[in-house]
Design a protein around this motif. Structure first.
Motif, PDB file in Angstrom:
ATOM      1  N   ASP A 128     -22.073 -39.736   9.850  1.00 52.33           N
ATOM      2  CA  ASP A 128     -21.076 -40.533  10.562  1.00 52.33           C
ATOM      3  C   ASP A 128     -20.226 -41.286   9.539  1.00 52.33           C
ATOM      4  O   ASP A 128     -20.732 -41.819   8.545  1.00 52.33           O
ATOM      5  N   GLY A 129     -18.934 -41.320   9.772  1.00 56.93           N
ATOM      6  CA  GLY A 129     -18.010 -41.944   8.829  1.00 56.93           C
ATOM      7  C   GLY A 129     -17.198 -40.937   8.059  1.00 56.93           C
ATOM      8  O   GLY A 129     -16.143 -41.278   7.494  1.00 56.93           O
ATOM      9  N   ALA A 130     -17.654 -39.684   8.008  1.00 58.41           N
ATOM     10  CA  ALA A 130     -16.867 -38.625   7.378  1.00 58.41           C
ATOM     11  C   ALA A 130     -15.668 -38.290   8.262  1.00 58.41           C
ATOM     12  O   ALA A 130     -15.714 -38.455   9.486  1.00 58.41           O
ATOM     13  N   ASN A 131     -14.606 -37.826   7.646  1.00 62.36           N
ATOM     14  CA  ASN A 131     -13.410 -37.440   8.386  1.00 62.36           C
ATOM     15  C   ASN A 131     -13.052 -35.992   8.078  1.00 62.36           C
ATOM     16  O   ASN A 131     -13.423 -35.449   7.035  1.00 62.36           O
ATOM     17  N   PHE A 132     -12.304 -35.395   9.001  1.00 65.63           N
ATOM     18  CA  PHE A 132     -11.873 -34.021   8.871  1.00 65.63           C
ATOM     19  C   PHE A 132     -10.356 -33.957   8.991  1.00 65.63           C
ATOM     20  O   PHE A 132      -9.747 -34.777   9.684  1.00 65.63           O
ATOM     21  N   CYS A 133      -9.765 -32.952   8.355  1.00 68.43           N
ATOM     22  CA  CYS A 133      -8.312 -32.812   8.458  1.00 68.43           C
ATOM     23  C   CYS A 133      -7.899 -31.404   8.041  1.00 68.43           C
ATOM     24  O   CYS A 133      -8.320 -30.906   6.993  1.00 68.43           O
ATOM     25  N   LEU A 134      -7.089 -30.788   8.871  1.00 67.09           N
ATOM     26  CA  LEU A 134      -6.440 -29.518   8.537  1.00 67.09           C
ATOM     27  C   LEU A 134      -5.018 -29.873   8.113  1.00 67.09           C
ATOM     28  O   LEU A 134      -4.091 -29.887   8.915  1.00 67.09           O
ATOM     29  N   SER A 135      -4.880 -30.175   6.845  1.00 65.92           N
ATOM     30  CA  SER A 135      -3.670 -30.835   6.337  1.00 65.92           C
ATOM     31  C   SER A 135      -2.585 -29.878   5.864  1.00 65.92           C
ATOM     32  O   SER A 135      -1.536 -30.318   5.377  1.00 65.92           O
ATOM     33  N   GLU A 136      -2.781 -28.584   6.015  1.00 64.55           N
ATOM     34  CA  GLU A 136      -1.890 -27.612   5.376  1.00 64.55           C
ATOM     35  C   GLU A 136      -0.422 -27.773   5.765  1.00 64.55           C
ATOM     36  O   GLU A 136       0.473 -27.658   4.907  1.00 64.55           O
ATOM     37  N   VAL A 137      -0.129 -28.021   7.045  1.00 61.34           N
ATOM     38  CA  VAL A 137       1.276 -28.058   7.454  1.00 61.34           C
ATOM     39  C   VAL A 137       2.034 -29.227   6.833  1.00 61.34           C
ATOM     40  O   VAL A 137       3.264 -29.193   6.748  1.00 61.34           O
ATOM     41  N   ARG A 138       1.319 -30.250   6.390  1.00 63.60           N
ATOM     42  CA  ARG A 138       1.997 -31.351   5.681  1.00 63.60           C
ATOM     43  C   ARG A 138       2.642 -30.865   4.394  1.00 63.60           C
ATOM     44  O   ARG A 138       3.598 -31.468   3.899  1.00 63.60           O
ATOM     45  N   LEU A 139       2.094 -29.790   3.847  1.00 61.94           N
ATOM     46  CA  LEU A 139       2.611 -29.231   2.595  1.00 61.94           C
ATOM     47  C   LEU A 139       3.498 -28.023   2.846  1.00 61.94           C
ATOM     48  O   LEU A 139       3.866 -27.301   1.909  1.00 61.94           O
ATOM     49  N   GLY A 140       3.822 -27.770   4.111  1.00 61.88           N
ATOM     50  CA  GLY A 140       4.619 -26.596   4.435  1.00 61.88           C
ATOM     51  C   GLY A 140       3.820 -25.313   4.406  1.00 61.88           C
ATOM     52  O   GLY A 140       4.394 -24.225   4.285  1.00 61.88           O
ATOM     53  N   LEU A 141       2.502 -25.430   4.524  1.00 65.81           N
ATOM     54  CA  LEU A 141       1.618 -24.261   4.499  1.00 65.81           C
ATOM     55  C   LEU A 141       0.926 -24.113   5.848  1.00 65.81           C
ATOM     56  O   LEU A 141       1.144 -24.915   6.755  1.00 65.81           O
ATOM     57  N   ILE A 142       0.084 -23.099   5.988  1.00 63.65           N
ATOM     58  CA  ILE A 142      -0.714 -22.924   7.197  1.00 63.65           C
ATOM     59  C   ILE A 142      -2.157 -22.602   6.789  1.00 63.65           C
ATOM     60  O   ILE A 142      -2.397 -22.019   5.733  1.00 63.65           O
ATOM     61  N   PRO A 143      -3.142 -22.952   7.636  1.00 62.55           N
ATOM     62  CA  PRO A 143      -4.555 -22.694   7.304  1.00 62.55           C
ATOM     63  C   PRO A 143      -4.961 -21.259   7.642  1.00 62.55           C
ATOM     64  O   PRO A 143      -5.925 -21.019   8.383  1.00 62.55           O
TER      65      PRO A 143
END
Length: 261
Positions: A128-143
């Motif tokens: 508990d306290g860990a976080n998740f993020c699919l951050s690729e689109v912030r960089l103009g990319l896709i996962p």
């Protein structure tokens, strides 16, 4: 082998593969990808290994791709980009298809490609306290490379949101959408993983391997005559196997099965 970015330990038939680049939040590069692929291939073939834990050192589980590696990729040709992405895809597939059960032990934040690593595992326990993020689109990319595993794990509806928004979400939210199995207090993470591993190694190793394959190969299939015939053939074969006969005999005779010796 002299591992550069991971560490491997063995204890009571359980192998622990630990991401070991805490100075960069365990972000992976070409070396990490190659070592993970090799490690899971070798451990999957090792008859002494009953289960594998994927863990990480430091405050984060995995921050995704290493920034220095990303800078290098910026100068890649189309062919080099494709070859590089294929190596990552092959590594994730090796983890996903590993014949041994794989438990992800997530002690900290897990972003981008790190979520692909977790999704390729069979069971996930997160502090508990860990976080998740699919951050690729912030960089103009896709996962893209991790998408087959992440979508399987969290479902299409949740993937629509988190692939598109790149929002950070909590361990509790990851559990709600089905991406992880258990969320525990940070000081209970070791015990939580140990309990699951203990259950895994108590079971017939061939049955565990076949059960893992069963889920993978049955999911999404239509409930038709071919599926019914396949399921019947599988149980008939495992009943007649040496391990299946020993398991039933040990139960009836009220003794420990031979694989627990």
């Amino acid at each position: 082998m002299n591992w550069q970015s991971i560490d491997i330990t063995m204890h009571e038939r359980v192998a622990t593969v630990t991401l070991d680049r805490p100075d960069v939040r365990n972000a992976f590069n070409q070396a990490t990808i190659a070592e993970l692929a090799l490690a899971f291939d070798e451990l999957g073939r090792d008859e002494d290994v009953r289960a594998i834990v994927l863990a990480a050192n430091g405050s984060a589980f995995c921050a995704g791709a290493d920034l220095h590696w990303m800078k290098t990729m910026a100068g890649y040709s189309d062919a080099e980009n494709l070859a590089d992405a294929t190596r990552l895809a092959d590594m994730l597939r090796t983890i996903y298809l590993c014949p041994k059960p794989v438990v992800a032990k997530v002690q900290g934040d897990c972003y981008a490609g790190g979520m692909g690593l977790v999704a390729a595992c069979d069971i996930t326990v997160v502090a508990d306290g860990a976080n998740f993020c699919l951050s690729e689109v912030r960089l103009g990319l896709i996962p893209a490379t991790i998408s087959p595993y992440v979508i399987k794990a969290m479902g299409e509806n949740a993937a629509r949101r988190y692939f598109l928004t790149a929002e950070r979400f909590s361990a509790r939210e990851a559990h709600r959408i089905g991406f992880v199995h258990d969320v525990v207090a940070p000081d209970a993470l070791d015990a939580g993983v140990a309990a699951i591993v203990k259950a895994l190694v108590a079971n017939g190793p061939n049955a565990v391997r076949e059960a893992k394959m069963l889920v993978r190969e049955m999911a999404g299939r239509p409930l038709d005559a071919a599926l019914l015939a396949d399921s019947a053939a599988r149980i008939a074969a495992i009943r007649a196997s040496t391990e299946g006969r020993e398991g039933v005999a040990s139960f009836l005779e009220k003794r420990q099965p031979s694989w627990m010796d």
